[in-house]
Design an enzyme around this catalytic site. Structure first.
Site, PDB file in Angstrom:
ATOM      1  N   ASP A  88      14.382 -38.656  20.550  1.00 43.88           N
ATOM      2  CA  ASP A  88      13.172 -37.956  20.107  1.00 43.88           C
ATOM      3  C   ASP A  88      12.980 -36.598  20.764  1.00 43.88           C
ATOM      4  O   ASP A  88      12.501 -35.659  20.149  1.00 43.88           O
ATOM      5  CB  ASP A  88      11.933 -38.815  20.362  1.00 43.88           C
ATOM      6  CG  ASP A  88      11.632 -38.967  21.853  1.00 43.88           C
ATOM      7  OD1 ASP A  88      12.528 -39.410  22.600  1.00 43.88           O
ATOM      8  OD2 ASP A  88      10.513 -38.621  22.277  1.00 43.88           O
ATOM      9  N   ASP A  91      14.777 -37.106  26.438  1.00 44.71           N
ATOM     10  CA  ASP A  91      15.292 -38.326  27.062  1.00 44.71           C
ATOM     11  C   ASP A  91      16.316 -38.987  26.144  1.00 44.71           C
ATOM     12  O   ASP A  91      16.758 -38.398  25.162  1.00 44.71           O
ATOM     13  CB  ASP A  91      14.132 -39.281  27.410  1.00 44.71           C
ATOM     14  CG  ASP A  91      13.294 -39.628  26.181  1.00 44.71           C
ATOM     15  OD1 ASP A  91      13.792 -39.453  25.046  1.00 44.71           O
ATOM     16  OD2 ASP A  91      12.137 -40.065  26.341  1.00 44.71           O
ATOM     17  N   TYR A 239       4.529 -43.393  22.761  1.00 43.23           N
ATOM     18  CA  TYR A 239       4.152 -43.206  21.346  1.00 43.23           C
ATOM     19  C   TYR A 239       3.215 -44.323  20.906  1.00 43.23           C
ATOM     20  O   TYR A 239       3.468 -45.039  19.964  1.00 43.23           O
ATOM     21  CB  TYR A 239       5.404 -43.115  20.461  1.00 43.23           C
ATOM     22  CG  TYR A 239       6.187 -41.856  20.732  1.00 43.23           C
ATOM     23  CD1 TYR A 239       5.723 -40.624  20.278  1.00 43.23           C
ATOM     24  CD2 TYR A 239       7.359 -41.883  21.483  1.00 43.23           C
ATOM     25  CE1 TYR A 239       6.428 -39.452  20.555  1.00 43.23           C
ATOM     26  CE2 TYR A 239       8.061 -40.715  21.759  1.00 43.23           C
ATOM     27  CZ  TYR A 239       7.590 -39.508  21.291  1.00 43.23           C
ATOM     28  OH  TYR A 239       8.275 -38.346  21.559  1.00 43.23           O
TER      29      TYR A 239
END
Length: 500
Positions: A88, A91, A239
């Site tokens: 994303d 990371d 998230y």
């Protein structure tokens, strides 16, 4: 002196001639001034970025050449194939919720502005397909969606290249017993939107996508609940679904209506629109909250397709537009003119809002209507100018003269919060770099050795300040969902200034 004046005349003639010859876009949507930015270059780079985020087995035409294969056993913890997809941000975790939203927005970018993307259209399609191939794997079993690969807490405790990953590649899912209507409906939206991208060029793949979208949406609607209930320790605070799942159900149904033309989805929107909707003060559009996106898309159905029953959504969409006009009491701007929603990764709201303004301007133009903001008439031309100003700020028209897109312009962030970019590449350093060994690099002031071309970072603070520090993930971390809507905005601007 005479030589100089002749040269001056010649130069003037050539500059006028070249402007006339090479800027046919001046007649498109009334852009009388020449562009200060190379939007075409920025567009190319904004799409290349996605190659730097790829997980899995990289293809032979990989352009971000410092990256290598990674995550080749992803899914094996649950005996499924989850190889591929995107990391994303900075990371090495694959989070399904933002990945699906990224896919929806990349697809929407192509649906609205793919017609003017020229040579970049195929690259944009490949960026979408890298995601949808993965989402098809993640939804292969009925009533199950694999929504994450990697343990974020353990991943964040290491600073290592994706190629060296040795943190647990745990697999997390939603199902009937632990529902996730938000992530499921967003995945359905992504598959449905992408089916429209591939409809003409690969009809078989398009049908596969839309069939899966239908099934996934049924699951999202039937087994209701936010995914961060059952998966709270895993997905929060990274998230977490703060806005609930109602927005995704409305958004997902809207995309399925567009992709299938099946009246049941329009009926679903009519019946559930009020209960799934949100107050108009809810005006943040991003990976968590889709209310604005659904309103804009449903207004298109009213304005362009003349679906009269969706009349109210034009009012809802106008309210959002009025809320982001400079001077509105509900929006904040930095002294340099950047829309400012929040300190953490603010640029995602800049890019999503810029895209929305340009898409809505397109619908208004087709319908020959304007927006009325409390007596002030706002034209499509004004919306385009506002969007352009935001994109121009991002590309370097700001107090620091800093481009917030890596690799674009003379000055851009050198120390982005991104593991792969900050550590020596496998080609340069073939030996493994251990979990904690990378932190000496993370905490250093040295520039990143690998250019993550096209990456757009979180951006400046409320006062236009940007420290360019690697540890500052709020301002220095790139993310796929920052770039996805920007692709559409840059395609429009490159085209309108005759650069494509």
């Amino acid at each position: 002196m005479r030589t100089f004046s002749l040269f001056s005349c010649l130069f003037f003639f050539l500059s006028v001639f070249s402007t006339t010859l090479f800027h046919p876009g001046h007649s498109l949507h009334h852009h009388p001034h020449s562009a200060t930015h190379n939007y075409r270059d920025a567009l190319t780079k904004s799409i290349i970025f996605f190659e730097g985020q790829r997980s899995g087995k990289l293809p032979s035409n990989q352009r971000m050449s410092w990256r290598r294969d990674s995550g080749l056993s992803d899914g094996s913890a649950m005996h499924v194939d989850l190889v591929g997809g995107y990391y994303d941000a900075g990371d090495n975790v694959k989070f399904g919720f933002p990945m699906a939203f990224t896919t929806t927005m990349l697809s929407w970018s192509v649906i609205e502005f793919g017609g003017v993307m020229k040579g970049e259209l195929q690259n944009a399609r490949e960026a979408i397909r890298w995601a949808t191939d993965y989402l098809l794997k993640a939804t292969a079993h009925p009533d199950i969606i694999y929504v994450q690969v990697g343990d974020a807490v353990k991943d964040h405790a290491c600073w290592e290249r994706p190629e060296d990953m040795d943190t647990p590649r745990s697999v997390f899912k939603v199902d009937k017993n632990n529902p996730g209507s938000d992530v499921a409906a967003e995945t359905a939206a992504a598959l449905a939107a992408a089916s429209l991208v591939f409809k003409k060029v690969d009809p078989t793949y398009s049908k596969t996508l839309v069939r899966r979208a239908i099934r996934v949406f049924q699951f999202a609607d039937k087994y209701r609940g936010p995914y961060s209930n059952g998966l709270k320790p895993v997905v929060c605070p990274f998230y977490c679904s703060y806005s609930g799942y109602q927005d995704e159900l409305l958004w997902g149904a809207t995309w399925l209506h567009k992709a299938t033309k099946n009246p049941m989805y329009l009926n679903y929107i009519k019946v559930n629109g009020q209960t799934l909707g949100a107050p108009d003060s809810d005006n943040t559009f991003g990976w968590d909250n889709k209310h604005v996106g659904a309103r804009i898309l449903l207004s298109k159905e009213f304005l362009v397709r003349k679906v009269q029953t969706l009349h109210d959504y034009k009012g809802h969409a106008d309210n959002f537009i009025c809320s982001v006009i400079p001077g509105s009491s509900s929006s904040q701007f930095t002294p340099g003119g950047l829309l400012f929603k929040m300190g953490d990764s603010n640029m995602q709201y800049v890019t999503s809002t810029s895209f929305i303004l340009l898409a809505y301007a397109k619908y208004l133009t087709k319908a020959h209507v304007v927006v009325n903001c409390g007596g002030t008439i706002v034209t499509p031309k004004r919306l385009r100018a506002i969007a352009q100003k935001q994109v121009d700020y991002l590309l370097g028209d700001n107090p620091l003269k800093m481009s917030y897109m890596v690799g674009y312009g003379p000055r851009y962030p050198q120390r982005i919060h991104h593991r792969g970019s900050s550590l020596p590449s496998v080609a340069v350093h073939p030996g493994k770099i251990q979990c904690s060994a990378g932190f000496s690099v993370m905490n250093s002031q040295s520039p990143n050795p690998n250019i993550l071309m096209g990456a757009v970072v979180g951006g400046p603070d409320l006062h236009d300040g940007f420290p360019d520090e690697r540890s500052d993930y709020e301002q220095s971390e790139p993310a796929t969902y920052i770039n996805a809507p920007l692709v559409g905005a840059l395609a429009y601007l490159a085209h309108s200034f005759g650069q494509l």
